[in-house]
Design an enzyme around this catalytic site. Structure first.
Site, PDB file in Angstrom:
ATOM      1  N   GLN A   1       0.847  -1.194   0.000  1.00 42.32           N
ATOM      2  CA  GLN A   1       0.000   0.000   0.000  1.00 42.32           C
ATOM      3  C   GLN A   1       0.874   1.232   0.000  1.00 42.32           C
ATOM      4  O   GLN A   1       1.873   1.287   0.717  1.00 42.32           O
ATOM      5  CB  GLN A   1      -0.899  -0.024   1.249  1.00 42.32           C
TER       6      GLN A   1
ATOM      7  N   HIS B   1       1.969   6.672  15.689  1.00 42.14           N
ATOM      8  CA  HIS B   1       1.029   5.675  15.205  1.00 42.14           C
ATOM      9  C   HIS B   1       1.686   4.303  15.000  1.00 42.14           C
ATOM     10  O   HIS B   1       2.886   4.199  14.808  1.00 42.14           O
ATOM     11  CB  HIS B   1       0.426   6.124  13.871  1.00 42.14           C
TER      12      HIS B   1
ATOM     13  N   LYS C   1       7.117   1.024   7.298  1.00 39.37           N
ATOM     14  CA  LYS C   1       6.871   2.164   6.412  1.00 39.37           C
ATOM     15  C   LYS C   1       8.182   2.709   5.862  1.00 39.37           C
ATOM     16  O   LYS C   1       9.155   2.857   6.604  1.00 39.37           O
ATOM     17  CB  LYS C   1       6.165   3.293   7.171  1.00 39.37           C
TER      18      LYS C   1
ATOM     19  N   TYR D   1       4.337   7.469   1.718  1.00 39.31           N
ATOM     20  CA  TYR D   1       5.014   6.331   2.335  1.00 39.31           C
ATOM     21  C   TYR D   1       4.427   5.017   1.869  1.00 39.31           C
ATOM     22  O   TYR D   1       3.242   4.891   1.615  1.00 39.31           O
ATOM     23  CB  TYR D   1       5.039   6.428   3.864  1.00 39.31           C
TER      24      TYR D   1
ATOM     25  N   LYS E   1      -7.742  11.975  17.681  1.00 34.90           N
ATOM     26  CA  LYS E   1      -7.130  10.672  17.957  1.00 34.90           C
ATOM     27  C   LYS E   1      -5.785  10.845  18.661  1.00 34.90           C
ATOM     28  O   LYS E   1      -5.505  10.180  19.657  1.00 34.90           O
ATOM     29  CB  LYS E   1      -6.948   9.901  16.647  1.00 34.90           C
ATOM     30  N   ASP E   2      -4.946  11.746  18.150  1.00 33.85           N
ATOM     31  CA  ASP E   2      -3.620  11.925  18.732  1.00 33.85           C
ATOM     32  C   ASP E   2      -3.681  12.651  20.070  1.00 33.85           C
ATOM     33  O   ASP E   2      -2.854  12.420  20.949  1.00 33.85           O
ATOM     34  CB  ASP E   2      -2.713  12.666  17.751  1.00 33.85           C
TER      35      ASP E   2
END
Length: 194
Positions: A52, A68, A78, A138, A175-176
């Site tokens: 991906q 993350h 990554k 990435y 979220k962070d």
């Protein structure tokens, strides 16, 4: 030939590698080969299959994304590069039993220096934008799986990462902002040895 196309540099955490492609330029602009499987796999010592490619755009300076990771059975490695602007890229070793457990590597990636950072599975990853309109691309070793997606607080004092800005200045997602501490992280990652 491979050595003149890209340069590989081990960091203070041996499994984290800086990849710098050679730039070929003239009056029209420039060209770089950003990835070559045979050379990359030889340096990291294993067959890496990327499945991906991701793109991230941040409009403002001091946007922080991270730290993350994806939980097993879908941990992601990554290969990160900056396509436009500049960022401070961070990789934190979360592998229990690793001699560098809890330590990190910080590398400035810019559209001008062409550096890329290999962040293996078992590492936490994040970045801070240093310029407006920063674009990051990435490659990932596993697909994004929402149920495996998680984060550790970017400014966790136990990790001692110098982001170069106070927490009050960081532009964060919900979220962070709500991410768990490193101490509370139910860590599934283990060090497999050299």
């Amino acid at each position: 030939l491979l050595e003149c196309i890209m340069e590989f540099e081990r960091t203070s955490i041996a499994d984290v590698v800086i990849v710098t492609p050679r730039r070929f330029g003239d009056a029209r602009g420039h060209f770089i080969e950003t990835y070559r499987a045979a050379a990359f796999n030889e340096v990291v010592g294993q067959e890496i299959a990327f499945v991906q490619d991701n793109f991230s755009y941040s409009a403002q300076v001091d946007t922080v994304r991270g730290l993350h990771f994806q939980l097993p059975p879908h941990p992601q490695g990554k290969l990160v590069r900056c396509a436009r602007g500049a960022l401070l890229d961070i990789a934190v070793d979360a592998r229990v039993g690793s001699p560098t457990f809890g330590q990190h590597v910080a590398v400035e990636l810019t559209a001008d220096n062409d550096k890329q950072l290999w962040v293996p599975p078992g590492f936490l990853h994040g970045f801070r934008t240093l310029t407006p309109d920063t674009e990051i691309t990435y490659k990932c070793t596993d697909y994004y799986v929402p149920t495996c997606d998680s984060a550790v607080a970017w400014d966790d004092p136990d990790l001692n990462v110098d982001w170069g800005l106070p927490a009050s200045k960081a532009i964060l997602s919900d979220k962070d902002r709500k991410a768990q501490s490193f101490a509370d992280f139910d860590n599934p990652f283990t060090y497999q040895g050299a």
